[in-house]
Design an enzyme around this catalytic site. Structure first.
Site, mmCIF file in Angstrom:
data_model
loop_
_atom_site.group_PDB
_atom_site.id
_atom_site.type_symbol
_atom_site.label_atom_id
_atom_site.label_comp_id
_atom_site.label_asym_id
_atom_site.label_seq_id
_atom_site.Cartn_x
_atom_site.Cartn_y
_atom_site.Cartn_z
ATOM 1 N N CYS A 1 -3.560 0.098 -3.379
ATOM 2 C CA CYS A 1 -4.329 0.514 -2.335
ATOM 3 C C CYS A 1 -3.699 1.674 -1.404
ATOM 4 O O CYS A 1 -2.442 1.820 -1.726
ATOM 5 C CB CYS A 1 -4.155 -0.854 -1.248
ATOM 6 S SG CYS A 1 -2.693 -1.646 -0.899
ATOM 7 N N CYS B 1 0.764 -1.236 -0.046
ATOM 8 C CA CYS B 1 0.040 0.125 0.064
ATOM 9 C C CYS B 1 0.896 1.325 0.040
ATOM 10 O O CYS B 1 2.007 1.298 0.625
ATOM 11 C CB CYS B 1 -0.758 0.108 1.298
ATOM 12 S SG CYS B 1 -2.112 -1.209 0.996
#
Length: 305
Positions: free
Chosen positions: A202, A121
């Site tokens: 993400c 992420c």
């Protein structure tokens, strides 16, 4: 009477023989015409397969295997369980002996599954018309990952491949451009890989665009504009940071308030993303200035606090 009957039989035989002869002549003519047409097809076919893009990269197997082994041993040892030979075989099976204008996403599905891996992420970095700059940046800053920094992208970056229905099944002379046919091996591959890269993103994601392009920094026809932006998942991505970079000494055709950037913002807002746009993101601009230290544009970099 017997003479007349014999004469009639002779005429019947003659008519029959003439009919047979005409039929045989018609069959011979049909065979000759078919042969000529087939010969003509064989003469035309090679010309039709002369595409406008460069052909398959020489020693493609060795290049793919070498890059795969290098990636999982030198760059990302945690991916050591990847089977490079199977990855190569799945790539080859996707295009060899196939019409290079009839490639489908199903052809590449086994490859995508074999070579995919998670992206941490906050590290996904997308780009459009900033190829050299964005990859100079990811080489100097390991905190960001472009598609070309993934295993799939790393193996395929700057190489080409396409098949041919006839032996040896690979065309080393030329491959079709997207303008010649959209379902060619390269276009289908990069569309699928880009979609998968966007779906995996993400946290905070970044996109580096070129503000020196007169036509606009954001283009709906680009891979980012047509595929990646629509495959970002609002449930996984919290924010999109736009880095609008201008060439050192180049025109500043568009800023964060520009027309195409507003279009991009509208698309992202409709999909419920938070957006931050920054003109000439400082860490990237400093990298530009490494190559242009004496340029007037770079004095602002060194003098600013």
């Amino acid at each position: 009477m017997p003479f007349q009957q014999g004469s009639a039989r002779t005429r019947q035989r003659t008519v029959l023989l003439v009919g047979v002869a005409v039929l045989l002549a018609a069959l011979v003519l049909a065979v000759v015409l078919a042969s000529l047409l087939t010969h003509r097809k064989h003469e035309v076919s090679p010309k039709m397969l002369q595409w406008k893009d460069r052909g398959t990269t020489k020693n493609l197997q060795e290049v793919i295997l070498g890059r795969c082994y290098n990636y999982i041993t030198e760059r990302y040892p945690e991916l050591g369980d990847k089977d490079c030979l199977k990855i190569w075989e799945s790539l080859k099976d996707a295009f060899i002996y196939k019409n290079p204008c009839n490639i489908t996403s199903e052809d590449y599905q086994p490859l995508m599954e074999l070579a995919s891996h998670p992206i941490p992420c906050n590290k996904s970095l997308f780009w459009s018309k900033t190829n050299d700059l964005v990859h100079r940046y990811t080489k100097s800053n390991q905190n960001f990952v472009t598609l070309e920094d993934t295993l799939l992208g790393y193996m395929a970056d700057r190489i080409s491949w396409c098949g041919d229905p006839s032996a040896p099944g690979i065309n080393y002379e030329s491959c079709p451009k997207r303008s010649e046919c959209e379902s060619n091996p390269g276009s289908v591959f990069w569309k699928m890989a880009s979609k998968m890269f966007a779906e995996a993103a993400c946290g905070v994601v970044q996109v580096m665009l070129n503000g020196s392009i007169e036509a606009g920094a954001f283009r709906s026809s680009s891979i980012f504009g047509s595929i990646e932006v629509f495959n970002l998942n609002p449930d996984k991505v919290s924010e999109v940071h736009i880095w609008l970079m201008h060439d050192i000494g180049g025109p500043q055709s568009e800023s964060c308030s520009g027309h195409s950037i507003q279009r991009l913002k509208s698309i992202l807002e409709e999909r419920n993303f938070r957006i931050i746009c920054e003109d000439n993101y400082r860490p990237v601009q400093l990298l530009q200035c490494v190559h242009n230290p004496d340029h007037a544009d770079c004095r602002l970099c060194t003098n600013s606090t």
